[in-house]
Design an enzyme around this catalytic site. Structure first.
Site, PDB file in Angstrom:
ATOM      1  N   CYS A 189      10.084  11.884 -24.280  1.00 24.55           N
ATOM      2  CA  CYS A 189      10.618  12.985 -23.474  1.00 24.55           C
ATOM      3  C   CYS A 189      11.622  13.773 -24.309  1.00 24.55           C
ATOM      4  CB  CYS A 189      11.289  12.443 -22.214  1.00 24.55           C
ATOM      5  SG  CYS A 189      11.995  13.711 -21.146  1.00 24.55           S
ATOM      6  N   LEU A 190      11.554  15.093 -24.198  1.00 23.49           N
ATOM      7  CA  LEU A 190      12.495  15.937 -24.940  1.00 23.49           C
ATOM      8  C   LEU A 190      13.934  15.732 -24.475  1.00 23.49           C
ATOM      9  CD1 LEU A 190      10.438  19.259 -25.067  1.00 23.49           C
ATOM     10  CD2 LEU A 190      10.669  17.504 -26.850  1.00 23.49           C
TER      11      LEU A 190
ATOM     12  N   HIS B 272       9.850  15.226 -13.383  1.00 30.60           N
ATOM     13  CA  HIS B 272      11.128  15.886 -13.686  1.00 30.60           C
ATOM     14  C   HIS B 272      11.612  16.708 -12.489  1.00 30.60           C
ATOM     15  CE1 HIS B 272      12.326  15.058 -17.765  1.00 30.60           C
ATOM     16  NE2 HIS B 272      11.152  15.378 -18.267  1.00 30.60           N
TER      17      HIS B 272
ATOM     18  N   GLY C  64       5.117  19.787 -22.797  1.00 26.86           N
ATOM     19  CA  GLY C  64       5.498  20.191 -21.446  1.00 26.86           C
ATOM     20  C   GLY C  64       6.996  20.346 -21.374  1.00 26.86           C
TER      21      GLY C  64
ATOM     22  N   HIS D 284       4.273  13.604 -15.755  1.00 27.26           N
ATOM     23  CA  HIS D 284       5.586  13.559 -16.404  1.00 27.26           C
ATOM     24  C   HIS D 284       6.414  14.779 -16.012  1.00 27.26           C
ATOM     25  CE1 HIS D 284       8.142  12.565 -20.082  1.00 27.26           C
ATOM     26  NE2 HIS D 284       8.563  13.784 -19.765  1.00 27.26           N
ATOM     27  N   GLU D 285       5.819  15.967 -16.086  1.00 23.50           N
ATOM     28  CA  GLU D 285       6.582  17.195 -15.790  1.00 23.50           C
ATOM     29  C   GLU D 285       6.892  17.307 -14.302  1.00 23.50           C
ATOM     30  OE1 GLU D 285       7.922  18.554 -18.200  1.00 23.50           O
ATOM     31  OE2 GLU D 285       6.682  17.573 -19.705  1.00 23.50           O
TER      32      GLU D 285
ATOM     33  N   GLN E  46      15.085  20.696 -17.291  1.00 27.01           N
ATOM     34  CA  GLN E  46      15.402  20.332 -18.672  1.00 27.01           C
ATOM     35  C   GLN E  46      16.145  21.443 -19.420  1.00 27.01           C
ATOM     36  OE1 GLN E  46      11.169  18.785 -19.449  1.00 27.01           O
ATOM     37  NE2 GLN E  46      12.449  17.497 -20.772  1.00 27.01           N
TER      38      GLN E  46
END
Length: 215
Positions: A126-127, A172, A68, A168-169, A73
């Site tokens: 997480c990226l 963000h 995702g 999670h997304e 991000q």
């Protein structure tokens, strides 16, 4: 190359971002854009630019790789995210985590609400926080509402690992990182997770690191 000026109109900044080509740079924790929240998407990019931006998110997510990616991000404060999970995991992991393949999806203006009181806790990464994972307890099932990239209504119940991804997304887009919801005693480097905590569930880690899991 210098980052696009935050004072420029949003569409102009996105155009500049996309002009580079290839995967976009992923913003790391500590950048204010990850904490600022997002504005509701209401045609700010126009159909053609939106399509290009969505494709750039897909390319960037796959290159990372991740399951995702949210617009903040890559430095864009719009309420847009993408998800995709081929779920290449062993059967015992699939069963324990409810991790099933998810096709590529675009989430526009998403929001979620728990369905029932069940909670599930697993290691999550997480990226934008590279190199680390921590256990996060989340609602096991959620109802996600919003639209897709064509403006079609989205109203769907997600369970298992897909529920974790959409939470999670969407978080963000509200200026939240998974660490805000994590059991910080579980915080572990990626190589430590792979070496010590690779079990399908985090019970072993909870005992060794002395943190509680939801009932």
């Amino acid at each position: 190359m210098a980052s696009p000026s935050p004072r420029a109109p949003l569409a102009e900044r996105v155009e500049e971002l996309l002009d580079v080509g290839g995967p976009l740079p992923i913003v790391a924790a500590g950048d204010p854009v990850l904490r600022a929240g997002t504005e509701r998407y209401d045609g700010q990019l126009g159909p053609s630019l939106l399509a290009r931006f969505v494709e750039a998110l897909r390319v960037t997510m796959r290159a990372a790789p991740g399951v995702g990616l949210a617009a903040p991000q890559v430095g864009v404060e719009l309420r847009i995210a993408v998800i995709e999970d081929p779920a290449p995991v062993p059967e015992e992991v699939r069963v324990a985590r409810g991790r099933v393949p998810q096709p590529f999806r675009v989430l526009v203006n998403p929001s979620y609400a728990p369905v029932g009181s069940g909670r599930a806790a697993f290691f999550e990464g997480c990226l934008s926080v590279p190199g680390w994972q921590a256990v996060v307890a989340r609602p096991a099932e959620v109802r996600l509402t919003g639209e897709d990239e064509r403006g079609r209504a989205l109203d769907e119940v997600f369970g298992g690992w897909p529920a974790r991804i959409v939470q999670h997304e969407t978080d963000h887009l509200d200026g939240l990182l998974y660490l805000d919801r994590a059991e910080l005693r579980s915080l572990s480097a990626n190589d430590t997770v792979a070496r010590r905590w690779a079990q399908p569930t985090p019970e072993t880690a909870a005992r060794a690191l002395r943190f509680d899991l939801p009932d």
